[in-house]
Write an enzyme that holds these catalytic residues in place. Structure first.
Site, PDB file in Angstrom:
ATOM      1  N   SER A 266       0.840  -1.200   0.000  1.00 45.34           N
ATOM      2  CA  SER A 266       0.000   0.000   0.000  1.00 45.34           C
ATOM      3  C   SER A 266       0.874   1.249   0.000  1.00 45.34           C
ATOM      4  O   SER A 266       2.077   1.192   0.257  1.00 45.34           O
ATOM      5  CB  SER A 266      -0.878   0.013   1.256  1.00 45.34           C
ATOM      6  N   LYS A 267       0.224   2.370  -0.243  1.00 52.52           N
ATOM      7  CA  LYS A 267       0.947   3.638  -0.259  1.00 52.52           C
ATOM      8  C   LYS A 267       1.556   3.911   1.124  1.00 52.52           C
ATOM      9  O   LYS A 267       2.618   4.514   1.234  1.00 52.52           O
ATOM     10  CB  LYS A 267      -0.017   4.759  -0.654  1.00 52.52           C
ATOM     11  N   ARG A 268       0.862   3.430   2.140  1.00 52.64           N
ATOM     12  CA  ARG A 268       1.371   3.616   3.495  1.00 52.64           C
ATOM     13  C   ARG A 268       2.737   2.941   3.690  1.00 52.64           C
ATOM     14  O   ARG A 268       3.637   3.490   4.318  1.00 52.64           O
ATOM     15  CB  ARG A 268       0.350   3.032   4.482  1.00 52.64           C
ATOM     16  N   ASP A 271       5.225   5.172   2.158  1.00 54.06           N
ATOM     17  CA  ASP A 271       5.497   6.362   2.973  1.00 54.06           C
ATOM     18  C   ASP A 271       6.370   6.003   4.179  1.00 54.06           C
ATOM     19  O   ASP A 271       7.327   6.700   4.493  1.00 54.06           O
ATOM     20  CB  ASP A 271       4.179   6.995   3.449  1.00 54.06           C
TER      21      ASP A 271
END
Ligand code: GLU
Length: 516
Positions: A266-268, A271
């Site tokens: 995921s983008k998380r 990040d």
């Protein structure tokens, strides 16, 4: 079906930036199309106005171009089946939904959101496992199957909002042979009466996708595993529309997993890990939030494509570095894995390093110039060439060449204390002093080879083994105990600078001399 020329499509919805999984889907479509001498289409699936994000389509086009994924037919290229944006084709879909209604394979449903909500609550209260609009529940709802023909007609004429739902026949086996997963068999009772046409007259994804794949002559649907649950419905749609004999073959690609292999990427994760999962940088037009891009982080397009190609596929050999042409030649569905592929950014870095090594010095220099400019550092062409030679094989990214070369443009402000403690002894200080004097008196061309000769001659006459003082010498010149070829570093610095750095080190570290 088998002799038709291969036609594949990449069909993204412009709801945001394309993530690594989407790019890999596009890439596999492209590889297969090229290998088979077929065509690759780009179709923008933008029928869901609520999820439309401005800039997303342009982003997708730019990302594909950056990676060298060529498109034969699409919104920009045009082609025999234009338009390739579903919003521009919206008039086309209704006819197929209406045809299914005429043939008893679909029906009008007038249920209000409240009625649908009531149904859901009722079924939940009754502990029904699958809360669905289906063969059982449709009989209690407001649709053209429960209303009389006159009432249905009257409602349609008076402009009552309605949707068209597929009338799924229960007790049918739905099967298809996925090129990656093999036979997939689902019982039609598990499938609900999906909406085909929405109350705003727009088709749902399912209807538009199947109609377009059929009209555009798509032979292979290659897409992410998240669409596998929709595939049985799609098979039924082909069947109901009478197109089953020309139905495309399906290939559902494995998920991309988090770096630790646990769960979907995921983008998380990106990040938190500080790495990109999008091809290009993206700024969310609504929130202003930024997401990193492979391009902006300094990954080369070839390395990025190579990395993505190997997420879920391998050639069955030890080979890992593949040019696009080699990927085209070697790709096969047989070797696409069923299990998810772990997204390992270290591997991407490794690929980048390999591609960087192959890159022309001139190309690297072009990229380097603006990076030095941005730091206010002036470098000439000769220095750039030397720096590239010095560092090219030691870094993963072009931008690292800049950060790793800063010591060339400023004398050390500090010296690595571990090295001082271990290596800055009387013998080293004497050797460095003698070398400095020898350099000062040296009048030849100041090039690596000759610098080394001066050094070894000096050490020989002082009776000191070169190996024993090299780290201290490096420390004096660069401030660090390790790094690239020291003779070349000195050549780049020039005589005056080297002598001055040696003098500075001798005086600044004079209080720290260890006993030999
Ligand atoms: N529009 C769908 C998506 O965004 C396409 C899925 C498919 O390839 O059928 O992924």
């Amino acid at each position: 079906m088998n002799n038709k020329p291969v036609r594949v499509r990449f069909a993204p919805s412009p709801t945001g930036p394309l993530h690594a999984g989407g790019v890999r889907t596009a890439l596999y479509n492209y590889l297969f199309a090229r290998q088979q001498g077929g065509q690759m289409l780009l179709r923008i699936e933008d029928t869901d106005q609520n999820r439309y994000v401005p800039g997303a389509e342009a982003y997708i086009l730019e990302a594909l171009e950056w990676l060298g994924i060529g498109i034969d037919e699409g919104p920009q290229q045009g082609g025999p089946h234009a338009p390739y944006r579903q919003s521009e084709r919206k008039e086309m879909y209704r006819e197929y939904a209406e045809r299914l209604v005429q043939e008893g394979k679909a029906y009008y449903a007038f249920d209000t959101p409240e009625q649908l909500d009531d149904m859901r609550k009722r079924l939940e209260a009754a502990k029904v496992a699958a809360v669905q609009y289906n063969a059982i529940t449709r009989t209690e709802m407001t649709n053209s199957l429960t209303l009389s023909a006159e009432e249905t007609k009257a409602r349609l004429e008076s402009g009552d909002p309605y949707v068209i739902r597929m009338k799924i026949q229960p007790k049918e086996d739905v099967r298809f042979n996925d090129l990656i997963r093999g036979w997939v068999v689902v019982h039609s009772s598990q499938i609900d009466d999906k909406v085909l046409l929405k109350s705003d007259g727009m088709p749902t994804y399912h209807l538009a996708n199947i109609v377009d794949d059929h009209l555009m002559g798509i032979t292979h649907v290659i897409r992410g595993e998240e669409w596998l649950p929709s595939a049985p419905l799609h098979v039924l749609l082909y069947r109901y529309l009478g197109w089953e004999s020309t139905m495309p073959q399906f290939a559902h690609l494995p998920l991309l997993l988090k770096p630790d292999g646990n769960g979907k990427l995921s983008k998380r994760d990106a990040d938190l890990g500080g790495f990109p999962i999008f091809p290009l940088e993206w700024t969310d037009p609504n929130t202003g939030e930024k997401a990193r891009g492979f391009r902006e982080e300094g990954y080369l397009p070839g390395a990025t494509a190579n990395f993505l190609a190997l997420l879920g596929w391998n050639a069955g050999t030890e080979q890992e570095i593949f040019s696009m042409d080699e990927l085209v030649a070697s790709f096969s569905f047989d070797r696409v894995h069923k299990a998810g592929a772990r997204f390992d950014i270290q591997k991407a870095n490794w690929f980048n390093q390999q591609y960087l090594k192959q890159l022309d010095d001139a190309a690297i220099i072009e990229e380097l110039k603006p990076l030095y400019d941005a730091k206010g550092i002036t470098v000439n062409q000769d220095q750039l060439t030397q720096i590239v030679h010095l560092l090219k094989d030691r870094v993963h990214f072009i931008k690292e060449i800049v950060s790793e070369s800063l010591f060339l443009f400023a004398a050390p402000e500090e010296y690595d204390q571990d090295v001082v403690i271990k290596k800055w002894n009387e013998e080293a200080v004497n050797a460095i002093g003698a070398f400095k004097d020898a350099l000062a008196g040296f009048n030849g061309t100041f090039v690596a080879h000759d610098i080394k000769e001066v050094l070894s001659a000096t050490m020989e006459s002082a009776g000191i083994k070169m190996g024993k003082i090299m780290q201290a010498l490096r420390l004096a010149v660069t401030g660090a105990g390790a790094g690239p070829d020291l003779m070349i570093i000195m050549e780049i610095l020039g005589k005056g600078e080297v002598v001055s750095r040696l003098e500075t080190a001798l005086s600044r570290l004079s209080a720290q001399i260890r006993l030999a």
